[in-house]
Write a protein that holds these residues in place. Structure first.
Motif, mmCIF file in Angstrom:
data_model
loop_
_atom_site.group_PDB
_atom_site.id
_atom_site.type_symbol
_atom_site.label_atom_id
_atom_site.label_comp_id
_atom_site.label_asym_id
_atom_site.label_seq_id
_atom_site.Cartn_x
_atom_site.Cartn_y
_atom_site.Cartn_z
ATOM 1 N N GLU A 39 55.183 -22.764 -19.657
ATOM 2 C CA GLU A 39 55.616 -22.402 -18.485
ATOM 3 C C GLU A 39 54.304 -22.356 -17.551
ATOM 4 N N GLU A 40 53.347 -21.694 -18.188
ATOM 5 C CA GLU A 40 52.156 -21.264 -17.481
ATOM 6 C C GLU A 40 51.298 -22.609 -16.855
ATOM 7 N N ARG A 41 51.285 -23.569 -17.897
ATOM 8 C CA ARG A 41 50.819 -24.918 -17.691
ATOM 9 C C ARG A 41 51.625 -25.560 -16.637
ATOM 10 N N GLN A 42 52.707 -25.671 -16.414
ATOM 11 C CA GLN A 42 53.716 -26.446 -15.540
ATOM 12 C C GLN A 42 53.075 -25.624 -14.026
ATOM 13 N N GLN A 43 53.276 -24.399 -14.273
ATOM 14 C CA GLN A 43 52.635 -23.532 -12.917
ATOM 15 C C GLN A 43 51.058 -23.658 -12.383
ATOM 16 N N ALA A 44 50.474 -23.900 -13.450
ATOM 17 C CA ALA A 44 48.846 -24.371 -13.118
ATOM 18 C C ALA A 44 48.704 -25.693 -12.835
ATOM 19 N N GLU A 45 49.837 -26.742 -13.087
ATOM 20 C CA GLU A 45 49.422 -27.880 -12.845
ATOM 21 C C GLU A 45 50.065 -27.989 -11.058
ATOM 22 N N ALA A 46 51.226 -27.358 -11.000
ATOM 23 C CA ALA A 46 51.522 -27.313 -9.367
ATOM 24 C C ALA A 46 50.586 -26.734 -8.644
ATOM 25 N N VAL A 47 49.823 -25.816 -8.949
ATOM 26 C CA VAL A 47 48.618 -25.221 -8.012
ATOM 27 C C VAL A 47 47.926 -26.326 -7.954
ATOM 28 N N ALA A 48 47.281 -26.893 -9.014
ATOM 29 C CA ALA A 48 46.312 -27.965 -9.071
ATOM 30 C C ALA A 48 46.608 -29.299 -7.972
ATOM 31 N N LEU A 49 47.857 -29.613 -8.223
ATOM 32 C CA LEU A 49 48.271 -30.609 -7.255
ATOM 33 C C LEU A 49 48.162 -30.283 -5.581
ATOM 34 N N SER A 50 48.425 -28.959 -5.564
ATOM 35 C CA SER A 50 48.545 -28.536 -4.123
ATOM 36 C C SER A 50 46.987 -28.533 -3.797
ATOM 37 N N TRP A 51 46.160 -28.169 -4.708
ATOM 38 C CA TRP A 51 44.696 -28.031 -4.412
ATOM 39 C C TRP A 51 44.134 -29.393 -3.933
ATOM 40 N N ILE A 52 44.668 -30.573 -4.633
ATOM 41 C CA ILE A 52 44.106 -31.779 -4.257
ATOM 42 C C ILE A 52 44.921 -32.277 -3.186
ATOM 43 N N ARG A 53 46.197 -32.041 -2.848
ATOM 44 C CA ARG A 53 46.731 -32.465 -1.738
ATOM 45 C C ARG A 53 46.303 -31.740 -0.352
ATOM 46 N N ALA A 54 45.945 -30.677 -0.413
ATOM 47 C CA ALA A 54 45.094 -29.748 0.530
ATOM 48 C C ALA A 54 43.710 -30.334 0.939
ATOM 49 N N GLU A 74 44.446 -20.492 -0.056
ATOM 50 C CA GLU A 74 44.812 -19.277 0.209
ATOM 51 C C GLU A 74 45.788 -18.842 -0.758
ATOM 52 N N GLU A 75 45.470 -17.789 -1.414
ATOM 53 C CA GLU A 75 46.543 -17.135 -2.524
ATOM 54 C C GLU A 75 47.952 -16.778 -1.848
ATOM 55 N N ARG A 76 47.779 -16.448 -0.638
ATOM 56 C CA ARG A 76 49.169 -16.085 -0.178
ATOM 57 C C ARG A 76 50.222 -17.188 0.143
ATOM 58 N N LYS A 77 49.622 -18.492 0.111
ATOM 59 C CA LYS A 77 50.510 -19.479 0.645
ATOM 60 C C LYS A 77 50.952 -20.290 -0.827
ATOM 61 N N LEU A 78 50.331 -20.036 -1.877
ATOM 62 C CA LEU A 78 50.913 -20.324 -3.156
ATOM 63 C C LEU A 78 52.396 -20.172 -3.429
ATOM 64 N N THR A 79 53.147 -20.668 -4.380
ATOM 65 C CA THR A 79 54.468 -20.766 -4.575
ATOM 66 C C THR A 79 54.813 -19.426 -5.135
ATOM 67 N N ARG A 80 55.778 -18.803 -4.584
ATOM 68 C CA ARG A 80 56.162 -17.313 -4.938
ATOM 69 C C ARG A 80 56.303 -17.027 -6.569
ATOM 70 N N GLY A 81 55.621 -16.311 -7.028
ATOM 71 C CA GLY A 81 55.925 -16.304 -8.871
ATOM 72 C C GLY A 81 54.874 -17.049 -9.377
ATOM 73 N N THR A 82 53.864 -17.685 -8.649
ATOM 74 C CA THR A 82 52.579 -18.268 -9.575
ATOM 75 C C THR A 82 51.822 -17.258 -10.066
ATOM 76 N N PRO A 83 51.802 -17.234 -11.414
ATOM 77 C CA PRO A 83 51.039 -16.170 -12.047
ATOM 78 C C PRO A 83 49.297 -16.283 -11.883
#
Length: 802
Positions: free
Chosen positions: A375-390, A396-405
């Motif tokens: 589960e943590e890996r899946q959330q980390a992958e989502a953050v990483a893909l958002s980073w590359i897209r950005a 900005e931490e507040r713009k990450l998907t709610r519940g991202t650990p």
């Protein structure tokens, strides 16, 4: 009593009484002053002592905290401190610039055959190309931009500098007297008060990583050090910035150096796309890759640290712990070409027992699985893909998907909190891998192959191993008009991890191989292609290299030999021995010697031994220098050769010993320098020892204006002219290209690249078509550097050139 003309009366008794009272009062005040002087001086002394103690306390506490933080700036920080596994970082020595007015340092044979490149270093590791320590580099150059791919060890180099300088290590020379200030570019807030003192963003960035008790003392302390020109700014993370962020950092650096001149800077940046940083005063130098000697040293230290820290924490009822020496021996044959990050993850997997294959991407998977749940890996992958897209250094931490650990990912060592409420990836290479994993099951962001942003390029490399990179590969293959083939060579980095049956892999290999074989192409371009083919680890490539070894052009034979050594092709040993003994070109024979040492089989080393004992003198020297590549038999053979009766063999052995990075080799040189009975051998030993202690390499300072070029001023004077400052000076560079001597023409081509002179791009394209190979080669490197600096250059077709 007397009465004067104006009616005033003079009373003698009052006069004497007043005089006596004045004398007594003066005496009393003097005594009182003396009485107060001692306590006042004592109070002032105590105040000064108190202020000094505060400064000393702040200084010591600052250095202590900095060392403690720097010890954690590596991927294995969860189990080891950096110093426990550290291999001293070094920088590659690039070819020395042409100086029409002076004499160049004598290059090593390996440097002449295999010039270090700013963007590829695979063969530099195999053949132990010349390097320079960070301390020596800083002694020759005030500000350095360390360049390299993600995972090449740039951040570790800055951490190493921070620790050694904070400890005032004598080996750092005069740099040890400076105050290291280690910050990350993503922590710089350049939005606040841009017109104010440029040191303010630096202070805030330093406070971000300091403890609460120290943060309040940092402003006054850092201002004092920068005013006194005693600061060493260590700026990490420039390779994580996009072009817009990099432009702002560059402008800030210029302002900082203008306001606080005399301070030193070492920054970590990308191998290309470092827009404006050279003009800001930073000299780019490439991170040296780990040689086989470095890799063995690292594995030895890793094994010792594992035994000390990890084994005692494991359950006592385990079946048995593997012998570190056995693991190291098993790894030695499978780690050629790995970056420091990749080797660290491979060693971790091997000692932890979760090795999946010999592919670096599988070591990344094992590392992620070791720390993150599915589960943590899946959330980390989502953050990483958002980073590359950005496409920015942080999110900005507040713009990450709610519940991202985020806190859990930070604790696991995958993410790090930056200033201004932002977060980033602690290891951008691992972040790029996570993004590629997510993209393989979703969708790859568009336009990544058009960006020079290093995390985007790393994401593409990992995506090519996990998904279908056919569209991106097709675009790289279609870009045939680019004279430096930048997109094609960037895509060649995908080959190593790509699936063998990928539809685009064979076509990409053929395109790179075509460049390598073309003797009319610049040597630097062909050498980059050889690096790429060796890094791909495709066994069939050895057939190409064997064919090149027999080519008519000497440059092709040199590259073929170097490629065979890079591939460790044992079947080519006898043919390489024949080449080392019989090729008409001495440079080809030297290349064959290097290749035999890189292959390192018993037959190959015997062939080198024969060349050392009975070859022509240049071949003997080449054989001796080649043996220094091999840490086992090669070192022992050189030690024995230093005591052989044959004069030429002993003399050649001195040059080989000079390339061995161990203390015993220097001690042996110093002994021979004094005790050998032949002055020729003593002289060679003295020269070799001196070059070990005092490397002769020059680091060219960035050129801001043509009028700073002494040779150009001399050329203009010979022409009866002067060099005007500013853009007008480029006209004199253009004139030197047509009317100068051969060395002046080469120096002019180099100057175009360093000056970022886009207006002279047509002259570079014309020089690429020169019938003289050295002119083509110099023009190519100048064009590459012009592109690397961020210059926008029209295509050759826009000048009517095809």
């Amino acid at each position: 009593m007397l009465v004067n003309l104006f009616g005033w009366r003079f009373d003698w008794p009052e006069f004497f009484v007043g005089l006596i009272v004045g004398i007594i009062a003066t005496w009393a005040l003097g005594r009182i002053r003396v009485a107060f002087k001692l306590p006042t001086a004592l109070l002032q002394q105590q105040l000064q002592s108190f202020r000094h103690s505060i400064n000393v306390t702040a200084r010591d506490r600052y250095r202590t905290e900095l060392i403690k933080r720097a010890e954690t700036l590596h991927v294995a920080r969860a189990i080891f401190a950096l110093d426990e596994i550290l291999v001293e970082p070094r920088l590659l020595v690039h070819p020395q610039p042409v100086d029409p007015q002076g004499s160049e340092a004598i290059p090593e044979h390996a440097l002449a055959l295999l010039p270090n490149l700013p963007d590829w270093s695979t063969l530099s590791a195999v053949y132990r190309a010349p390097t320079i320590s960070l301390a020596d580099a800083l002694a020759k150059c005030s500000s350095i931009l360390i360049t390299g791919e993600l995972g090449s060890g740039k951040s570790t180099a800055l951490a190493y500098l921070a620790i050694r300088v904070a400890q005032r290590d004598p080996s750092m020379g005069e740099t040890a007297q400076l105050l290291p200030v280690l910050i990350h570019a993503a922590d710089l807030d350049l939005d606040k008060d841009p017109a104010r003192d440029p040191i303010e963003p630096l202070i805030r960035a330093a406070q971000h990583t300091a403890s609460g008790g120290l943060a309040s003392r940092i402003p006054a302390y850092l201002r004092l050090q920068f005013r006194q020109r005693k600061a060493l700014l260590l700026l990490d993370g420039l390779d994580e910035l996009n072009l817009q962020e990099l432009e702002r950092i560059t402008a800030w650096l210029r302002a900082l150096l203008d306001a606080y001149s005399g301070n030193r800077i070492v920054a970590a940046g990308p191998p290309d796309g470092y827009d404006g940083l050279v003009s800001a005063g930073l000299s780019p130098m490439s991170m040296a890759p780990w040689t086989e000697h470095d890799q063995r040293l690292f594995l030895t230290r890793w094994g010792g640290a594992w035994q000390q820290h990890v084994i005692p924490t494991l359950p006592k009822n385990r079946v048995g712990d593997p012998d570190p020496a056995l693991i190291t021996g098993w790894l030695t044959g499978t780690i050629r070409g790995l970056s420091p990050l990749e080797l660290t993850l491979r060693a971790w997997s091997a000692f932890a027992g979760d090795v999946r294959s010999n592919k670096p991407i599988d070591d990344l998977q094992a590392h992620v699985s070791r720390f993150l749940s599915p589960e943590e890996r899946q959330q980390a992958e989502a953050v990483a893909l958002s980073w590359i897209r950005a496409g920015s250094s942080s999110l900005e931490e507040r713009k990450l998907t709610r519940g991202t650990p985020v806190s859990d990912l930070v604790d696991a060592g995958f993410m790090i909190r930056r200033a201004r409420g932002r977060v980033g990836f602690f290891q951008p290479a691992i972040g790029a891998y996570l993004a590629a994993t997510a993209a393989a099951s979703m969708e790859l962001p568009e336009g990544l192959d058009d960006k020079l942003w290093l995390p985007a390029q790393a994401t593409l490399r990992y995506f090519a191993a996990l998904g279908d990179a056919s569209p991106q590969a097709s675009r790289a293959l279609a870009e045939i008009e680019d004279p430096i083939h930048a997109r094609l060579l960037r895509s060649a980095r995908w080959l190593r991890d790509a699936p063998p049956k990928a539809t685009w892999r064979g076509e990409l290999l053929r395109a790179v191989a075509t460049i390598a074989q073309d003797a009319n192409k610049p040597y630097g371009l062909r050498l980059r292609a050889i690096h790429a083919l060796v890094a791909a680890q495709e066994p069939s490539i050895s057939i190409l290299f064997r064919r090149m070894r027999q080519a008519e052009a000497a440059s092709s034979r040199i590259l073929g030999c170097l490629g065979l050594g890079g591939m460790a092709d044992e079947e080519a040993v006898q043919s390489l021995i024949d080449t080392a003994n019989g090729d008409p070109e001495i440079l080809v024979r030297q290349a064959a010697c290097l290749a035999l040492a890189a292959i390192g089989t018993e037959d190959a080393l015997q062939g080198l031994g024969q060349a050392l004992l009975a070859g022509e003198e240049p071949v003997r020297i080449a054989a001796a220098e080649a043996l220094a590549i091999h840490p086992d038999e090669g070192y022992a053979m050189l030690r024995e050769a230093a005591e052989i009766d044959d004069l030429l063999t002993r003399r050649a052995a001195m040059f080989g010993l000079a390339r061995i990075p161990e203390d015993w080799a220097l001690q042996l040189l110093e002994k021979v320098q004094v005790e050998d009975d032949q002055w020729v051998v003593r002289g060679a030993a003295a020269e070799a020892a001196d070059r070990r202690r005092n490397p002769p390499w020059r680091i060219p300072a960035p050129i801001e204006d043509p009028s700073q070029l002494g040779w150009l001023v001399a050329f203009a004077a010979r022409e009866g002219l002067g060099v005007a400052p500013g853009p007008a000076g480029l006209e004199m560079v253009r004139r030197a290209l047509t009317a100068g001597t051969e060395d002046e023409q080469l120096a002019a081509l180099e100057a175009i690249g360093w000056l970022g002179a886009e207006d002279l791009a047509m002259e570079l394209y014309q020089a690429l078509r020169s019938p003289q190979p050295h002119v083509r080669d110099t023009a190519f490197e100048a064009l590459w550097r012009l592109r690397a600096s961020g210059a926008s250059i029209p295509s050759p077709a826009s000048f009517g050139l095809s």
